[in-house]
Write an enzyme that holds these catalytic residues in place. Structure first.
Site, PDB file in Angstrom:
ATOM      1  N   VAL A  17      32.788   7.022  44.043  1.00  0.00           N
ATOM      2  CA  VAL A  17      32.424   5.634  44.339  1.00  0.00           C
ATOM      3  C   VAL A  17      32.091   5.471  45.821  1.00  0.00           C
ATOM      4  CG1 VAL A  17      33.090   3.224  44.094  1.00  0.00           C
ATOM      5  CG2 VAL A  17      34.017   4.916  42.506  1.00  0.00           C
ATOM      6  N   ALA A  46      36.708   7.723  56.236  1.00  0.00           N
ATOM      7  CA  ALA A  46      37.875   8.618  56.279  1.00  0.00           C
ATOM      8  C   ALA A  46      37.931   9.456  55.008  1.00  0.00           C
ATOM      9  CB  ALA A  46      39.150   7.790  56.420  1.00  0.00           C
ATOM     10  N   GLU A 130      37.416  -6.326  42.434  1.00  0.00           N
ATOM     11  CA  GLU A 130      36.597  -6.421  41.212  1.00  0.00           C
ATOM     12  C   GLU A 130      36.415  -5.047  40.555  1.00  0.00           C
ATOM     13  OE1 GLU A 130      34.884  -9.504  39.823  1.00  0.00           O
ATOM     14  OE2 GLU A 130      35.230  -7.965  38.332  1.00  0.00           O
ATOM     15  N   GLY A 135      35.058  -1.372  35.954  1.00  0.00           N
ATOM     16  CA  GLY A 135      33.976  -0.864  36.814  1.00  0.00           C
ATOM     17  C   GLY A 135      32.970  -1.896  37.245  1.00  0.00           C
ATOM     18  N   ILE A 137      31.518  -4.281  35.614  1.00  0.00           N
ATOM     19  CA  ILE A 137      31.472  -5.590  34.935  1.00  0.00           C
ATOM     20  C   ILE A 137      32.102  -6.659  35.819  1.00  0.00           C
ATOM     21  CG2 ILE A 137      32.134  -6.911  32.889  1.00  0.00           C
ATOM     22  CD1 ILE A 137      32.477  -4.271  31.396  1.00  0.00           C
ATOM     23  N   GLY A 188      32.201  15.235  30.472  1.00  0.00           N
ATOM     24  CA  GLY A 188      32.616  14.642  31.753  1.00  0.00           C
ATOM     25  C   GLY A 188      33.175  13.228  31.621  1.00  0.00           C
ATOM     26  N   ASP A 202      46.126   3.952  32.265  1.00  0.00           N
ATOM     27  CA  ASP A 202      45.029   3.364  33.034  1.00  0.00           C
ATOM     28  C   ASP A 202      44.711   1.958  32.489  1.00  0.00           C
ATOM     29  OD1 ASP A 202      42.440   3.741  34.801  1.00  0.00           O
ATOM     30  OD2 ASP A 202      41.723   3.110  32.832  1.00  0.00           O
ATOM     31  N   LYS A 206      45.157  -2.040  34.212  1.00  0.00           N
ATOM     32  CA  LYS A 206      44.116  -3.082  34.177  1.00  0.00           C
ATOM     33  C   LYS A 206      44.611  -4.315  33.421  1.00  0.00           C
ATOM     34  CE  LYS A 206      40.620   0.501  34.465  1.00  0.00           C
ATOM     35  NZ  LYS A 206      39.817   1.448  33.668  1.00  0.00           N
ATOM     36  N   GLY A 308      31.859   5.172  36.827  1.00  0.00           N
ATOM     37  CA  GLY A 308      30.669   5.801  37.395  1.00  0.00           C
ATOM     38  C   GLY A 308      30.502   5.337  38.828  1.00  0.00           C
TER      39      GLY A 308
END
Ligand code: NAP
Length: 438
Positions: A17, A46, A130, A135, A137, A188, A202, A206, A308
């Site tokens: 990202v 960094a 956000e 991701g 959205i 992937g 995960d 969220k 992504g």
């Protein structure tokens, strides 16, 4: 013409990202300046290893391994390192220095969000995230801002692309979980260690964030009941399909009234049967979607890429532009509303419909005994279907029973399943799954 002021941006992390965020900051500098009223100057990046290969070609002199010094001099800090530390300390240092922070770090927010939001409130700076949920959205801003004059009653989210890909593969090809996971890894979509995805952790992080914003109360990971998809078999998927359902891993946050008449919120993640005509059932592959029910707006759905580098960078930039505008215009910043103070209910307070798969002896009177046991426990049956199997070697017949119940409490369902297991005509309970959207 008045000179635009310059805002120094510190970027922490330059991976999937971060590299795309750096690219957009440099390529779209003029557009971003016109949208914010300030030059967003990428002051430094960094990383752990300055010489690591990057997806984007960036000036070497921007890189540093000294994140602490970089943060000290920034107006805006973007944290895209991931993990709990040093991300937490760097975000706290940035806030204390008066910088606004943008992060995509759901793991940190779910573990420590309330303390970080409080520090940001105290310092009068923005902490926006956000990118942490679904991701690309735009979902947190609509919940926090657009729906702030409404009352959200329920949020159902497909917020983990890896598990949606796996369940979709199982649904469309009949594959077993392990084979669908291997395929996701080959393409992937799943990491070598898929635990955080397939165990629902995960999605749970969220869910805590979605619930906090939707119900104006700070919930953390400890408030989320979490079940992953490792126990979902090809047989479950096939049976669900035959009955007109699809199995999805849902993050659910919903307003409830418990048996004592008290109001609260249930926050949970578990595999869920959805009718195939439900809008979330159409979310295929690694896509994400969030379905919201609100008192006045009614039903809303937000759909898009949940991960992504480039899609997620879009969400990061949106937060950055908003934070920069507030600095330029001198606004008070976006402070979260936390006036709800609703309790988080344990999973026992939840009532849903259930799907139960049973392997039973093919004998007369079996169906009636099972139906009676359900009735004795106050669980009413909506659908009961039987399929007969004959073992080719032993020639013994057994029956597969699939039951969908009306709404029942977790406690009543658990007691029913325990009692059913005790019947001599039951070979095994093959699945117990919750159903939503009926
Ligand atoms: P990533 O590819 O693993 O990149 C992490 C970056 O942080 C690397 O550049 C790494 O440096 C740097 N880093 C890690 N620890 C560091 C430390 N102690 N000191 C300095 N730099 C450090 O991660 P990512 O996929 O971009 O994800 C970043 C964040 O966004 C995570 O919180 C993730 O949950 C969130 N997010 C990601 C996605 C996605 O699609 N990837 C979607 C939504 C949210 P080196 O390059 O030198 O190793």
């Amino acid at each position: 013409m008045t000179e635009l002021r310059t805002l120094k941006v510190a970027l922490l992390g330059c991976g999937n990202v971060g590299a795309q965020v750096a690219r957009i900051l440099m390529d779209d500098a003029d557009t971003l300046a016109s949208r914010t009223g300030a030059h967003l100057q990428l002051a430094g990046i960094a990383v752990r290893n300055i010489d690591a290969e990057r997806e984007v070609d960036l000036p070497r002199d921007l890189f540093t391994t000294d994140a602490e010094t970089l943060v000290k001099d920034a107006d805006l800090v973007i944290e895209l390192m991931g993990g709990l530390e040093p991300a937490r300390s760097l975000i706290l240092a940035a806030i204390q220095n008066g910088a606004s922070v943008v992060t995509g770090n759901k793991a940190l927010l779910a573990a420590d969000g309330p303390a970080l939001y409080e520090e940001a409130d105290k310092a009068g700076v923005e902490l926006s995230y956000e990118a942490a949920v679904a991701g690309a959205i735009p979902i947190l801003r609509p919940i926090r801002d657009s729906l702030s004059g409404d009352r959200i009653t329920r949020v159902l989210g497909i917020v983990n692309g890896t598990t949606n890909f796996i369940l979709d593969q199982m649904d469309s090809t009949g594959a077993q979980f392990a084979d669908a996971l291997a395929e996701a890894q080959r393409l992937g979509y799943a990491e070598a260690d898929p635990t955080a995805d397939v165990e629902g952790l995960d999605a749970a992080a969220k869910a805590a964030i979605l619930a906090s914003l939707s119900f104006h109360t700070r919930f953390d990971l400890a408030n989320v009941h979490c079940e992953g998809i490792t126990g979902v078999s090809a047989a479950d998927i096939a049976a669900a399909k035959e009955a007109g359902f699809v199995i999805k891993l849902l993050a659910i946050a919903e307003q409830l009234t418990d048996a004592d008449g008290d109001d609260g919120v249930s926050v949970r993640v578990h595999p869920t049967l959805l009718p195939r005509e439900h809008p979330l059932a159409a979310v295929r592959g690694a896509f994400n979607a969030v379905f919201i029910e609100a008192e006045n707006a009614g039903e809303l759905m937000f759909y898009g890429q949940g991960a992504g580098g480039t899609p997620t960078a879009s969400a990061v930039l949106g937060d950055l532009v908003s934070a920069a505008r507030r600095i330029v215009l001198g606004g008070p910043g976006r402070i979260e509303s936390t006036t709800g103070h609703v309790p988080a209910f344990p999973i026992d307070a939840v009532t849903t419909s259930y799907y139960i798969g049973l392997d039973v002896a093919d004998q007369p009177g079996v169906l009636a005994r099972i139906a009676q046991l359900f009735a004795e426990h106050g669980v009413s049956i909506e659908i009961m279907r039987q399929t007969i199997h004959r073992d080719a070697d032993s020639n013994v017949e057994s029956a597969e029973l699939r039951i969908v119940t009306h709404r029942a409490s977790e406690a009543a369902l658990a007691a029913t399943v325990k009692a059913v297991k005790g019947l001599d005509v039951i070979n095994s309970v093959t699945s117990v799954l919750r159903v939503e959207g009926v």
